[in-house]
Design an enzyme around this catalytic site. Structure first.
Site, PDB file in Angstrom:
ATOM      1  N   THR A  93     -19.500  36.442   9.446  1.00 52.85           N
ATOM      2  CA  THR A  93     -19.676  35.653   8.225  1.00 52.85           C
ATOM      3  C   THR A  93     -21.059  35.966   7.685  1.00 52.85           C
ATOM      4  O   THR A  93     -22.065  35.626   8.325  1.00 52.85           O
ATOM      5  CB  THR A  93     -19.584  34.141   8.521  1.00 52.85           C
ATOM      6  OG1 THR A  93     -18.317  33.874   9.102  1.00 52.85           O
ATOM      7  CG2 THR A  93     -19.730  33.326   7.241  1.00 52.85           C
ATOM      8  N   LYS A 168     -14.422  32.818   2.165  1.00 58.58           N
ATOM      9  CA  LYS A 168     -14.878  32.088   3.358  1.00 58.58           C
ATOM     10  C   LYS A 168     -15.912  31.011   2.993  1.00 58.58           C
ATOM     11  O   LYS A 168     -15.809  29.861   3.416  1.00 58.58           O
ATOM     12  CB  LYS A 168     -15.469  33.103   4.352  1.00 58.58           C
ATOM     13  CG  LYS A 168     -16.286  32.526   5.478  1.00 58.58           C
ATOM     14  CD  LYS A 168     -15.456  32.123   6.650  1.00 58.58           C
ATOM     15  CE  LYS A 168     -16.308  31.432   7.701  1.00 58.58           C
ATOM     16  NZ  LYS A 168     -15.570  30.893   8.785  1.00 58.58           N
ATOM     17  N   LYS A 243     -25.293  27.119   8.293  1.00 56.17           N
ATOM     18  CA  LYS A 243     -25.394  28.537   7.906  1.00 56.17           C
ATOM     19  C   LYS A 243     -24.460  28.827   6.721  1.00 56.17           C
ATOM     20  O   LYS A 243     -24.858  29.443   5.737  1.00 56.17           O
ATOM     21  CB  LYS A 243     -25.021  29.420   9.103  1.00 56.17           C
ATOM     22  CG  LYS A 243     -24.912  30.904   8.752  1.00 56.17           C
ATOM     23  CD  LYS A 243     -24.278  31.735   9.860  1.00 56.17           C
ATOM     24  CE  LYS A 243     -23.903  33.114   9.312  1.00 56.17           C
ATOM     25  NZ  LYS A 243     -23.203  33.960  10.252  1.00 56.17           N
TER      26      LYS A 243
HETATM   27  P1  NAD Z   1     -22.628  35.059  18.883  1.00 49.52           P
HETATM   28  O1  NAD Z   1     -24.086  34.881  18.689  1.00 49.52           O
HETATM   29  O2  NAD Z   1     -21.969  34.421  20.061  1.00 49.52           O
HETATM   30  O3  NAD Z   1     -22.274  36.631  18.931  1.00 49.52           O
HETATM   31  C1  NAD Z   1     -22.938  37.607  18.178  1.00 49.52           C
HETATM   32  C2  NAD Z   1     -23.178  38.776  19.119  1.00 49.52           C
HETATM   33  O4  NAD Z   1     -23.753  39.863  18.378  1.00 49.52           O
HETATM   34  C3  NAD Z   1     -24.151  38.443  20.256  1.00 49.52           C
HETATM   35  O5  NAD Z   1     -23.499  38.627  21.505  1.00 49.52           O
HETATM   36  C4  NAD Z   1     -25.300  39.404  20.037  1.00 49.52           C
HETATM   37  O6  NAD Z   1     -25.883  39.874  21.240  1.00 49.52           O
HETATM   38  C5  NAD Z   1     -24.606  40.530  19.288  1.00 49.52           C
HETATM   39  N1  NAD Z   1     -25.533  41.401  18.560  1.00 49.52           N
HETATM   40  C6  NAD Z   1     -26.532  41.050  17.701  1.00 49.52           C
HETATM   41  N2  NAD Z   1     -27.159  42.161  17.253  1.00 49.52           N
HETATM   42  C7  NAD Z   1     -26.534  43.215  17.830  1.00 49.52           C
HETATM   43  C8  NAD Z   1     -26.740  44.619  17.757  1.00 49.52           C
HETATM   44  N3  NAD Z   1     -27.713  45.165  17.036  1.00 49.52           N
HETATM   45  N4  NAD Z   1     -25.930  45.414  18.492  1.00 49.52           N
HETATM   46  C9  NAD Z   1     -24.940  44.887  19.267  1.00 49.52           C
HETATM   47  N5  NAD Z   1     -24.707  43.560  19.364  1.00 49.52           N
HETATM   48  C10 NAD Z   1     -25.513  42.747  18.653  1.00 49.52           C
HETATM   49  O7  NAD Z   1     -21.953  34.569  17.512  1.00 49.52           O
HETATM   50  P2  NAD Z   1     -20.402  34.229  17.276  1.00 49.52           P
HETATM   51  O8  NAD Z   1     -20.178  32.766  17.451  1.00 49.52           O
HETATM   52  O9  NAD Z   1     -19.562  35.214  18.012  1.00 49.52           O
HETATM   53  O10 NAD Z   1     -20.297  34.506  15.702  1.00 49.52           O
HETATM   54  C11 NAD Z   1     -20.222  35.828  15.173  1.00 49.52           C
HETATM   55  C12 NAD Z   1     -19.981  35.715  13.676  1.00 49.52           C
HETATM   56  O11 NAD Z   1     -18.760  34.987  13.457  1.00 49.52           O
HETATM   57  C13 NAD Z   1     -21.065  34.950  12.927  1.00 49.52           C
HETATM   58  O12 NAD Z   1     -21.290  35.592  11.690  1.00 49.52           O
HETATM   59  C14 NAD Z   1     -20.469  33.558  12.756  1.00 49.52           C
HETATM   60  O13 NAD Z   1     -20.979  32.886  11.612  1.00 49.52           O
HETATM   61  C15 NAD Z   1     -18.998  33.895  12.587  1.00 49.52           C
HETATM   62  N6  NAD Z   1     -18.076  32.808  12.947  1.00 49.52           N
HETATM   63  C16 NAD Z   1     -18.279  32.080  14.082  1.00 49.52           C
HETATM   64  C17 NAD Z   1     -17.375  31.062  14.394  1.00 49.52           C
HETATM   65  C18 NAD Z   1     -17.567  30.231  15.650  1.00 49.52           C
HETATM   66  O14 NAD Z   1     -16.896  29.185  15.773  1.00 49.52           O
HETATM   67  N7  NAD Z   1     -18.405  30.644  16.600  1.00 49.52           N
HETATM   68  C19 NAD Z   1     -16.287  30.786  13.557  1.00 49.52           C
HETATM   69  C20 NAD Z   1     -16.096  31.579  12.426  1.00 49.52           C
HETATM   70  C21 NAD Z   1     -17.006  32.589  12.129  1.00 49.52           C
END
Ligand code: NAD
Length: 295
Positions: A93, A168, A243
């Site tokens: 997102t 979204k 966010k």
């Molecule tokens: P998260 O922080 O658990 O996962 C993100 C991952 O990206 C982390 O493991 C981090 O180490 C990795 N990362 C960051 N920079 C990196 C790089 N340069 N190379 C490789 N890996 C890298 O976050 P999440 O909850 O999985 O959310 C991910 C996305 O999904 C976000 O944009 C969030 O807004 C969206 N989202 C989350 C939810 C939810 O309920 N958690 C729901 C809908 C959408």
């Protein structure tokens, strides 16, 4: 079977990559966090030493990263290493502007691309029941759809580049505002001596009906599966709602749209997060609404 690179194996990306393995694809993943790599490996994902190494032989690249700056950095790094014609999909997102820039980066390298943010949370990611909102050219969407079907149950083509992110943040702005509205109604009902159940029974079948009331009811009782019954454990964390509200307000400013309630919802969630509640479910905002009465 498609060869897929998956970058970003966190709370969402980890289970999504695992579902692609279950769907019969060959998945190679990368993340910066060793624990995420271990969990993905256990789910059948082959682990690469870097993002660039992960994408080398991929026909499809999926990214699931925290924010626009991460997507911009990772796409700039991997695009030169991606095979000719490979499909780029970003499921994070992020702001509409960054999403459109990512599409441009891909287009310059003649790679088809799709922005495909999700709703459904970590439960939907694990169960493979996410909703994907996709933006990009029709041919890119057609190629992405069977891959996304391995991770979700509803895939909607919303329009051109950035349209998935636009859908979204518009949806989540409704959600943030409606959760505050429902919380205010319960807080008022409490002051008026009306029971939670009575308000729920009336509003859930009347014109006040909405998802924040019927699926994520912010008081315990009427909807047994709502996070309110689990001490407001997420669910969907208040920090993530903040966010998304911020993204909606950035987009509204850039596009010249008036969203006064979206702006107010952002400030209410900001106060809630600053008070240390960012890790709670966003329906916990009812506590903040009740507190306002004492001020
Ligand atoms: P998260 O922080 O658990 O996962 C993100 C991952 O990206 C982390 O493991 C981090 O180490 C990795 N990362 C960051 N920079 C990196 C790089 N340069 N190379 C490789 N890996 C890298 O976050 P999440 O909850 O999985 O959310 C991910 C996305 O999904 C976000 O944009 C969030 O807004 C969206 N989202 C989350 C939810 C939810 O309920 N958690 C729901 C809908 C959408």
């Amino acid at each position: 079977m498609t060869s897929i690179a998956f970058i970003g194996l966190g709370n969402m990306g980890g289970p999504m990559a695992a579902n692609l393995v279950k769907a019969g694809h060959r998945v190679t993943g990368f993340d910066l966090v060793p624990a995420s790599l271990d969990a993905a490996r256990a789910a059948g994902v082959a682990i690469a030493a870097s993002a660039v190494a992960a994408v080398k032989d991929a026909e499809v690249v999926v990214t699931m990263l925290p924010a626009g700056k991460h997507v911009a950095a990772v796409w700039s790094e991997i695009i030169p290493a991606v095979a000719k014609g490979a499909l780029m999909i970003d499921c994070s997102t992020i702001d509409v502007e960054s999403a459109r820039k990512s599409h441009e980066l891909a287009a310059q390298a003649k790679l088809p691309s799709v922005d495909a943010p999700v709703s459904g949370g970590t439960g939907g990611a694990r169960a493979g029941t996410l909703t994907f909102m996709a933006g990009g050219e029709a041919a890119a969407f057609a190629a992405a759809k069977p891959i996304l079907e391995g991770m979700g149950k509803k895939i909607v083509h919303c329009g051109d580049a950035g349209a998935g992110q636009a859908a979204k943040i518009c949806n989540n702005m409704i959600l943030g505002i409606s959760m505050i509205a429902v919380s205010e109604a319960f807080a008022l009902a409490e002051k008026l001596g009306l029971s939670h159940q009575a308000l729920f029974d009336v509003a859930s079948t009347s014109s006040g009906q909405c998802w924040s009331l019927t699926s994520y009811c912010p008081v315990p009782g009427p909807v047994p599966a709502s996070p309110a019954n689990n001490d407001y454990k997420p669910g969907f964390a208040a920090a993530l709602m903040l966010k998304d509200l911020r993204l909606s307000q950035e987009a509204a400013k850039a596009a010249g749209a008036a969203t006064p309630l979206g702006a107010h919802a952002e400030s209410i969630y900001e106060t809630y997060e600053k008070a240390g509640h960012g890790g709670e479910d966003f329906s916990g905002i009812i506590h903040q609404i009740r507190d306002l009465a004492g001020k």
